[in-house]
Design a protein around this motif. Structure first.
Motif, PDB file in Angstrom:
ATOM      1  N   SER A   1      -0.024  31.012  51.631  1.00  0.00           N
ATOM      2  CA  SER A   1       0.822  32.111  51.172  1.00  0.00           C
ATOM      3  C   SER A   1       2.012  32.295  52.088  1.00  0.00           C
ATOM      4  O   SER A   1       2.011  31.875  53.239  1.00  0.00           O
ATOM      5  CB  SER A   1       0.020  33.408  51.109  1.00  0.00           C
ATOM      6  N   CYS A   2       3.018  32.905  51.533  1.00  0.00           N
ATOM      7  CA  CYS A   2       4.205  33.227  52.290  1.00  0.00           C
ATOM      8  C   CYS A   2       3.839  34.377  53.221  1.00  0.00           C
ATOM      9  O   CYS A   2       3.235  35.361  52.804  1.00  0.00           O
ATOM     10  CB  CYS A   2       5.282  33.655  51.305  1.00  0.00           C
ATOM     11  N   GLY A   3       4.183  34.258  54.496  1.00  0.00           N
ATOM     12  CA  GLY A   3       3.794  35.288  55.460  1.00  0.00           C
ATOM     13  C   GLY A   3       4.378  36.651  55.147  1.00  0.00           C
ATOM     14  O   GLY A   3       5.426  36.760  54.535  1.00  0.00           O
TER      15      GLY A   3
ATOM     16  N   HIS B   1       6.512  29.844  50.497  1.00  0.00           N
ATOM     17  CA  HIS B   1       5.514  29.066  49.787  1.00  0.00           C
ATOM     18  C   HIS B   1       5.096  29.807  48.527  1.00  0.00           C
ATOM     19  O   HIS B   1       4.853  31.001  48.557  1.00  0.00           O
ATOM     20  CB  HIS B   1       4.286  28.829  50.659  1.00  0.00           C
TER      21      HIS B   1
ATOM     22  N   ARG C   1       0.685  37.245  58.898  1.00  0.00           N
ATOM     23  CA  ARG C   1       2.065  37.611  59.190  1.00  0.00           C
ATOM     24  C   ARG C   1       2.980  36.400  59.074  1.00  0.00           C
ATOM     25  O   ARG C   1       2.538  35.264  59.254  1.00  0.00           O
ATOM     26  CB  ARG C   1       2.164  38.173  60.613  1.00  0.00           C
ATOM     27  N   ALA C   2       4.232  36.667  58.789  1.00  0.00           N
ATOM     28  CA  ALA C   2       5.226  35.609  58.740  1.00  0.00           C
ATOM     29  C   ALA C   2       5.304  34.934  60.105  1.00  0.00           C
ATOM     30  O   ALA C   2       5.240  35.610  61.136  1.00  0.00           O
ATOM     31  CB  ALA C   2       6.584  36.190  58.360  1.00  0.00           C
ATOM     32  N   ASN C   3       5.396  33.625  60.099  1.00  0.00           N
ATOM     33  CA  ASN C   3       5.565  32.851  61.325  1.00  0.00           C
ATOM     34  C   ASN C   3       4.359  32.907  62.270  1.00  0.00           C
ATOM     35  O   ASN C   3       4.498  32.673  63.463  1.00  0.00           O
ATOM     36  CB  ASN C   3       6.819  33.350  62.072  1.00  0.00           C
ATOM     37  N   ALA C   4       3.200  33.250  61.743  1.00  0.00           N
ATOM     38  CA  ALA C   4       2.005  33.374  62.584  1.00  0.00           C
ATOM     39  C   ALA C   4       1.443  32.007  62.952  1.00  0.00           C
ATOM     40  O   ALA C   4       0.713  31.869  63.934  1.00  0.00           O
ATOM     41  CB  ALA C   4       0.942  34.200  61.866  1.00  0.00           C
ATOM     42  N   GLY C   5       1.783  30.993  62.155  1.00  0.00           N
ATOM     43  CA  GLY C   5       1.255  29.654  62.398  1.00  0.00           C
ATOM     44  C   GLY C   5       0.263  29.213  61.340  1.00  0.00           C
ATOM     45  O   GLY C   5      -0.549  28.312  61.576  1.00  0.00           O
ATOM     46  N   LYS C   6       0.335  29.813  60.172  1.00  0.00           N
ATOM     47  CA  LYS C   6      -0.622  29.505  59.089  1.00  0.00           C
ATOM     48  C   LYS C   6      -0.535  28.050  58.646  1.00  0.00           C
ATOM     49  O   LYS C   6      -1.553  27.363  58.547  1.00  0.00           O
ATOM     50  CB  LYS C   6      -0.360  30.420  57.871  1.00  0.00           C
ATOM     51  N   THR C   7       0.706  27.594  58.399  1.00  0.00           N
ATOM     52  CA  THR C   7       0.878  26.229  57.914  1.00  0.00           C
ATOM     53  C   THR C   7       0.462  25.221  58.988  1.00  0.00           C
ATOM     54  O   THR C   7      -0.173  24.200  58.695  1.00  0.00           O
ATOM     55  CB  THR C   7       2.338  26.008  57.472  1.00  0.00           C
ATOM     56  N   THR C   8       0.794  25.543  60.242  1.00  0.00           N
ATOM     57  CA  THR C   8       0.410  24.679  61.360  1.00  0.00           C
ATOM     58  C   THR C   8      -1.116  24.578  61.453  1.00  0.00           C
ATOM     59  O   THR C   8      -1.670  23.502  61.651  1.00  0.00           O
ATOM     60  CB  THR C   8       0.958  25.258  62.691  1.00  0.00           C
TER      61      THR C   8
ATOM     62  N   GLY D   1      10.081  28.496  55.138  1.00  0.00           N
ATOM     63  CA  GLY D   1       8.855  29.264  55.301  1.00  0.00           C
ATOM     64  C   GLY D   1       8.439  29.964  54.027  1.00  0.00           C
ATOM     65  O   GLY D   1       7.624  30.881  54.046  1.00  0.00           O
TER      66      GLY D   1
HETATM   67  N1  GTP Z   1       3.497  28.329  70.788  1.00  0.00           N
HETATM   68  C1  GTP Z   1       2.910  28.138  69.628  1.00  0.00           C
HETATM   69  N2  GTP Z   1       3.689  27.925  68.561  1.00  0.00           N
HETATM   70  C2  GTP Z   1       3.075  27.724  67.375  1.00  0.00           C
HETATM   71  C3  GTP Z   1       1.654  27.751  67.234  1.00  0.00           C
HETATM   72  N3  GTP Z   1       1.340  27.531  65.930  1.00  0.00           N
HETATM   73  C4  GTP Z   1       2.506  27.395  65.282  1.00  0.00           C
HETATM   74  N4  GTP Z   1       3.573  27.494  66.156  1.00  0.00           N
HETATM   75  C5  GTP Z   1       5.010  27.412  65.819  1.00  0.00           C
HETATM   76  O1  GTP Z   1       5.347  28.606  65.121  1.00  0.00           O
HETATM   77  C6  GTP Z   1       6.288  28.350  64.072  1.00  0.00           C
HETATM   78  C7  GTP Z   1       5.765  28.859  62.751  1.00  0.00           C
HETATM   79  O2  GTP Z   1       4.627  28.107  62.339  1.00  0.00           O
HETATM   80  P1  GTP Z   1       4.189  28.011  60.825  1.00  0.00           P
HETATM   81  O3  GTP Z   1       2.911  27.250  60.817  1.00  0.00           O
HETATM   82  O4  GTP Z   1       5.291  27.505  59.983  1.00  0.00           O
HETATM   83  O5  GTP Z   1       3.935  29.539  60.488  1.00  0.00           O
HETATM   84  P2  GTP Z   1       3.586  30.187  59.078  1.00  0.00           P
HETATM   85  O6  GTP Z   1       2.602  31.272  59.345  1.00  0.00           O
HETATM   86  O7  GTP Z   1       3.179  29.133  58.108  1.00  0.00           O
HETATM   87  O8  GTP Z   1       4.982  30.818  58.675  1.00  0.00           O
HETATM   88  P3  GTP Z   1       5.423  31.340  57.210  1.00  0.00           P
HETATM   89  O9  GTP Z   1       4.954  30.367  56.202  1.00  0.00           O
HETATM   90  O10 GTP Z   1       6.919  31.425  57.313  1.00  0.00           O
HETATM   91  O11 GTP Z   1       4.817  32.698  57.040  1.00  0.00           O
HETATM   92  C8  GTP Z   1       6.534  26.852  64.082  1.00  0.00           C
HETATM   93  O12 GTP Z   1       7.740  26.587  64.759  1.00  0.00           O
HETATM   94  C9  GTP Z   1       5.339  26.297  64.840  1.00  0.00           C
HETATM   95  O13 GTP Z   1       5.656  25.096  65.483  1.00  0.00           O
HETATM   96  C10 GTP Z   1       0.857  27.969  68.404  1.00  0.00           C
HETATM   97  O14 GTP Z   1      -0.366  28.006  68.401  1.00  0.00           O
HETATM   98  N5  GTP Z   1       1.551  28.147  69.559  1.00  0.00           N
END
Ligand code: GTP
Ligand code: MG
Length: 118
Positions: free
Chosen positions: A83-85, A64, A21-28, A62
């Motif tokens: 991948s893009c979420g 990719h 999902r978008a913003n799930a934390g994939k890149t992190t 966000g």
């Molecule tokens: N609280 C919390 N925030 C997190 C966690 N992992 C990531 N984040 C935050 O969530 C936001 C999105 O993280 P990304 O890693 O960019 O997510 P993504 O899935 O790559 O997003 P897209 O590429 O847009 O789909 C960022 O602001 C991170 O700092 C986690 O485990 N806990």
């Protein structure tokens, strides 16, 4: 030689596609598993290095390119496709991912295949 070592030699680097999902934390997550805060080196599908400044603005949004290869200096044995979420209701990201997987699952070149989907 062990069979696993044998096959590793054939594909060289382990290729992982990250989806979710978008913003799930994939890149992190990618940074975490590589235990690094460094920016990955990014290559396009032709293997040409992409200027980090050019991709940065798109990374911020966000977005990719699924075909781009991400390689972290700390883990050169892995190639990631970030991948893009998937957004609710957005079909395009899903379609691009499906096309990419279909192509990379059937390629006869072991090096270019996606070895794992996360
Ligand atoms: N609280 C919390 N925030 C997190 C966690 N992992 C990531 N984040 C935050 O969530 C936001 C999105 O993280 P990304 O890693 O960019 O997510 P993504 O899935 O790559 O997003 P897209 O590429 O847009 O789909 C960022 O602001 C991170 O700092 C986690 O485990 N806990
Ligand atoms: Mg991301």
């Amino acid at each position: 030689m062990e069979p696993t070592e044998d096959i590793r030699e054939k594909f060289g680097r382990f290729r992982v596609l990250v989806v979710g999902r978008a913003n799930a934390g994939k890149t992190t997550l990618l940074h975490r598993v590589c235990n690094t805060t460094e920016k990955p080196e990014i290559f396009n599908s032709k293997g040409e290095k992409i200027d980090a400044a050019v991709v940065q603005s798109s990374l911020d949004r966000g977005y990719h390119e699924i075909t781009n290869e991400l390689v972290f200096g700390s883990n050169p044995g892995f190639v990631f496709h970030d991948s893009c979420g998937f957004e609710a209701g957005g079909e395009n990201e899903f379609k691009m991912m499906k096309e990419f997987v279909l192509e990379r699952a059937s390629t006869t070149k072991l090096k270019e295949r996606v070895h794992a989907i996360w």
